[in-house]
Design a protein around this motif. Sequence first.
Motif: not given
Length: 552
Positions: A378-379, A382-383, A405, A407, A425, A427
């Motif tokens: 997921w990282q 997000a990048s 993460l 974003l 998690t 954000l």
Amino acid sequence: MLNLTHTARAGRRGLRLGRLLHRDERGMAMPMVIGVFLVGFALIGVFFVSLFGSAKVAATTKASIQAQAAADAGIAAQVASIGESGNPCTAAGVTSTVEPRYVVTVDSSNCMSPSNPSVTFESVGTAGNGGEATVQATYAVEPAASPTITPMDTVGFYIGSVNRAFNGMKFTSAIDPAPSFVVASGDFECTGGGTKIPGDIYVANGNAKLNNDCLLSGDLYVRGNVNDTTGGNKAFNSIHATGTVTLNHNLGISSARGSLYAGGTVTVGNVPVVLDSIYSGAGIVVNSNSMNVSGRLEAVGAITGSGAGSSPLNGKKFPNSATTPKNRVPDPADLPGWVDYGFDRSVWESAGYTYEKWTAGSTNCTKAADLWGNASFWQGIASRTASTVIDTTACTGQIGVSGSLALKSNLALIVKNATMPWGATSLSGSGAGEKQFSIVTPDANLTNGVADCPSGGGRVVFQGTSVTTSVKVNVYTPCGVTISAGTLRAGVFTKDLDDGGSGGTLDITTITLPGATFGGVTGSVSEGGGGSATPTIKGGLMAAPISQRDLG
């Protein structure tokens, strides 16, 4: 021969007679002259008396007219001081500073009546030379209409129902006024633990239970009953219920000076309560000797109970004087209903998103199903530097989003169900500008206006998720949302909500999704909301007084 002697004698007699007659005329004229003089003198006296009397009367009349004009001007000035937006129920009396002067006092004791609210102005006018007049005018106060729900394009928070009682969950919002909390069906229960809700709450088809520490900054509108069942502090701005209202525990917050409006009986237990006013369409039962009402107690029925005669209530009771309180609870049809929202790829692409679809059994689906071991996966997503919408609905099982993460662009996930595991998690936004993280479960039926969870769909779950102010979360799902622990900054539109039993914090913001117009409420109703201590029934004055009289 002419007798001259006789003739001369006769002439002398006539001359004497003329002289006598002349003397008699002079004697008669004198009284007449005196009489005429006296009559003239009397007339002159009457004239001067009349003249000076008229001047005195004129001065008195002038003072009276000035005082009367000043008193009338005071009423006009008082009405003008309130204007179109002022609140006559809290207006202060006006006073002029020059002669002729007026001083106006305001009697607003009937301003809170749910049946015929009115306010009385008494104006005392005085002239500089001592004249005084008093005018009293009573104006009907236009009561606030039933709460007006103002739609807006984006709603901060909407739930169809509360899936379980809130236990210490806190709601905050930077929006002013705070977005309203709409419970479309079922009961609303706040079990305490310091639960805080900043906006107004609408329970459209159910009851409300306020337990333990339940702190409501706005107004509570309930189409049903309100019951305070267990101990702890309570706070609210006002409660409007079509049914009964029962308060059994302490309103321990000093600023809790709300008002109660109930179609049924209002019952107050033996607890300290501070209120502005109580109106009941039935009766009021007061069992508290430490209940203080600053305004009025008014009921269609009697005011009874062991504390009905306690000193904090003396002089404030108006039993058997009210008609049924105006229904201030909005009809469910006037509240925002469910909005069917599906997924249209072209709409998202038009909004600048790049579309991506994961197929069943793909590596992406497999990694996304690994709830704890997919942080790096997921990282990487997000990048991405371009806004991306990912359709994961073909994946079986649950989508698990975890990791810290950061974003770099907007990210949207179209899911059947998704979870953010405990403590796994967070954000945040990377770079300039606010980033948006959206989770959408499309409604299974887009034509019926009902929350239809799709086959295989499940709740969207946030477990201990933390979100910084650089990211706004948008959540739409007909399957329900759980927010457990953590702090989530989000706009939410869902079928039902629960807190997972752990009491997280939801910082409510607006929900913005491409192509969507969500009906909602702003949290502002006609009498104002969000923590105001102003008496609830208020409004402008009617155009003309319902009575006006001169008191002398």
